[in-house]
Design a protein around this motif. Sequence first.
Motif, mmCIF file in Angstrom:
data_model
loop_
_atom_site.group_PDB
_atom_site.id
_atom_site.type_symbol
_atom_site.label_atom_id
_atom_site.label_comp_id
_atom_site.label_asym_id
_atom_site.label_seq_id
_atom_site.Cartn_x
_atom_site.Cartn_y
_atom_site.Cartn_z
ATOM 1 N N ILE A 78 14.522 62.801 -21.825
ATOM 2 C CA ILE A 78 13.859 62.546 -23.100
ATOM 3 C C ILE A 78 14.923 62.189 -24.132
ATOM 4 C CG2 ILE A 78 12.428 63.537 -24.925
ATOM 5 C CD1 ILE A 78 11.408 65.511 -22.717
ATOM 6 N N ALA A 79 14.749 61.081 -24.822
ATOM 7 C CA ALA A 79 15.695 60.636 -25.849
ATOM 8 C C ALA A 79 15.141 60.982 -27.223
ATOM 9 C CB ALA A 79 15.936 59.138 -25.743
ATOM 10 N N ILE A 80 15.913 61.748 -27.974
ATOM 11 C CA ILE A 80 15.541 62.091 -29.353
ATOM 12 C C ILE A 80 16.696 61.714 -30.271
ATOM 13 C CG2 ILE A 80 14.088 63.982 -28.521
ATOM 14 C CD1 ILE A 80 16.193 65.950 -29.616
ATOM 15 N N PRO A 81 16.441 61.593 -31.584
ATOM 16 C CA PRO A 81 17.543 61.273 -32.507
ATOM 17 C C PRO A 81 18.535 62.427 -32.610
ATOM 18 C CG PRO A 81 15.391 60.890 -33.516
ATOM 19 C CD PRO A 81 15.148 61.658 -32.267
ATOM 20 N N ARG A 333 19.633 51.261 -36.909
ATOM 21 C CA ARG A 333 20.096 52.624 -37.179
ATOM 22 C C ARG A 333 21.325 52.936 -36.337
ATOM 23 N NH1 ARG A 333 15.224 50.853 -39.024
ATOM 24 N NH2 ARG A 333 14.174 52.414 -40.305
ATOM 25 N N TYR A 334 22.069 53.923 -36.798
ATOM 26 C CA TYR A 334 23.176 54.418 -35.992
ATOM 27 C C TYR A 334 22.647 54.862 -34.623
ATOM 28 C CZ TYR A 334 27.078 54.548 -39.304
ATOM 29 O OH TYR A 334 28.114 54.202 -40.141
ATOM 30 N N ALA A 335 23.427 54.586 -33.607
ATOM 31 C CA ALA A 335 23.068 55.003 -32.253
ATOM 32 C C ALA A 335 23.448 56.463 -32.077
ATOM 33 C CB ALA A 335 23.759 54.127 -31.226
ATOM 34 N N ASP A 336 22.641 57.340 -32.637
ATOM 35 C CA ASP A 336 22.788 58.798 -32.529
ATOM 36 C C ASP A 336 21.621 59.288 -31.684
ATOM 37 O OD1 ASP A 336 24.928 58.536 -34.280
ATOM 38 O OD2 ASP A 336 23.765 59.135 -36.041
ATOM 39 N N ILE A 337 21.898 59.594 -30.432
ATOM 40 C CA ILE A 337 20.831 59.837 -29.464
ATOM 41 C C ILE A 337 21.198 61.019 -28.582
ATOM 42 C CG2 ILE A 337 19.512 58.837 -27.542
ATOM 43 C CD1 ILE A 337 20.302 56.045 -28.759
ATOM 44 N N VAL A 351 25.181 63.519 -25.479
ATOM 45 C CA VAL A 351 25.123 63.278 -26.925
ATOM 46 C C VAL A 351 25.842 61.974 -27.213
ATOM 47 C CG1 VAL A 351 25.763 64.108 -29.221
ATOM 48 C CG2 VAL A 351 25.079 65.746 -27.449
ATOM 49 N N ILE A 352 25.128 61.048 -27.801
ATOM 50 C CA ILE A 352 25.700 59.770 -28.215
ATOM 51 C C ILE A 352 25.756 59.773 -29.729
ATOM 52 C CG2 ILE A 352 25.364 57.269 -28.242
ATOM 53 C CD1 ILE A 352 23.837 57.720 -25.531
ATOM 54 N N SER A 353 26.936 59.571 -30.271
ATOM 55 C CA SER A 353 27.136 59.569 -31.719
ATOM 56 C C SER A 353 27.799 58.258 -32.113
ATOM 57 C CB SER A 353 28.017 60.747 -32.135
ATOM 58 O OG SER A 353 28.305 60.710 -33.516
#
Length: 594
Positions: A78-81, A333-337, A351-353
């Motif tokens: 599941i991908a969330i911000p 948007r920033y790729a914060d995932i 965590v992708i920041s």
Amino acid sequence: MRKTSFYHVDVTALMETAQGKRFPDLVIMNANLVNVYTREIYSKASISICGNRIAYIGGKDDFKEGPRTRVIDATGKIAIPGFIEGHTHLAWLLPFHTFLPYAARGGTTTIITETMEMYPMGGRAAVEDFLDSLHHQPIKCLATAPAMGAISEEILGIPLKDLEIMLQRDDIIGLGESYWQNVFQNPHRFLPGFDRTLKMGKTLEGHSAGATGRKLAAYLCLGISSCHEPITAEQVVERLRCGIHAMVREGGIRSDLEAISKIVKMGVDLRYLCLVSDGIEPKALKQDGYLEAIVQKAIDVGFDPLDAIRMATLNVAEHFHLAGHIGGIAPGRYADILLLDDLRKIRPETVISSGKCIVEKGTLEIKPRIHAFSPASLNSVKLARPMTADDFTIPAHGDHEPSLMVRVIEMVTDLVTKESHISLHTQNGQLIHDPDSDILKISAIEGTQNQMRHFNGFIAGFGLKEGAFASTGAWDSANIIVIGTDARLMALAVNRVQELGGGIVVWGQREKLAELALPHYGLFADEPMDRIIAKLDRIIGMVQKLGCPFPNPLLSLRALTGSAIPYLRICENGLVNLKDGAIAPLILKERERS
């Protein structure tokens, strides 16, 4: 003037990637994507990332893959911000490079912090040094300028000149919390800065504890758009109805989530509700986690997972006018995932920041940058000379009566105080404290100007049976704060704090019992996390062993100079009753004694 590149976007590259004319740098495929804008979850989504931003979101095979494109198969995930901390105080105990690994591993990708602790210790230069420590890190950090609500006249209200310079910075996105009583009592100190902040398109952060009805309305009329102080569902609803963002605290100062969770059954919209920590203790950070633990608790106490996630992502971004950059998984948007296994178990595996995988399988892959604080940071705690027992005597001011009625700070809880009137004996022209009756001496010492300005008073209910307890980092001030059963021991504790360049010291009847050096601005330690935790545990344990009943005596000590919690407080100028903001004389006048 140093600025961040937070708002910079390579729009050409982003547009070409979205159009399929350019290969993405990173693709996440087959994800179950949580869309916080529409409150949907849709499966087998592909997320194409260019640099630090999201370029395109398509279906299962709707992405381009070049020879240098990294592809993450998120099947079953599941991908969330990434989470956004909307209100905290990073300028205490842990330098950011020590704090960051624990925050990042749990999925926090943006932090918005107050800076009020820095300004009294070194002015604008100290704030800028602190901001520099947050730059070029694996996660993004923004800040609010210090409003400087304080009971000390010398630092009450940030000078407009300094505020104007700070507001020019991209990483300053608003003016930090201003206490409503301070503002009402000193409008000339605050309103010009409020006006300038709003004209810059930035936010005014609120602190409306105790304000209701007309008082709350008057405060919000000034342009305040948030408050992190409500502690009940009813107080939250009152603020939501006023159109401001209510921030629910779950951290080192208060834990209000469970009490406020009643709002779930009240039928109100939660889009203006945010989750924040308001600061977190090192031990809790290591053992429990950061925002992921707060979101998890929100789910555990009854919030729907999608609401809980929005309360730590989009809702926060919208409050700070940042929703075009952070807060959701969408183009531009920033790729914060974050990638999770279960929407009800907030344990991100990846965590992708800003488009980079900073955490994989729970391991931090990109080390934080270690900031070298300025040389001035090591010389901010200054006393003109060592203190002696004589510095802590309290004269009876020529009154020859055998006893006098005095104002005493009485601890009602571990944070709340009230004004009590207690008769104390005099001897040789001095007022005598009474440790056997839990009437101790307390002193607030201005610790940055080499002037030895300080005020001595009395405190009841702190519980020390012997010894002294001293610390820098006293709230809303540059004070060293000390409580003790004996003037000599108080002097020893304060002098050791000075030798450390700032810190926390517990002194027993015969020897020093515990300490933690805070050499940078009297606020930051320079040791590994485990050692800091061990030393804090020893400090708290020793103070409790000496008789203090509070769960966190250090927090109780530091808060005694603050102008946010009622009612009687202390600073280097004297006792201050927060109801009117005026100095309250230690010795009661004849008419007051009756």
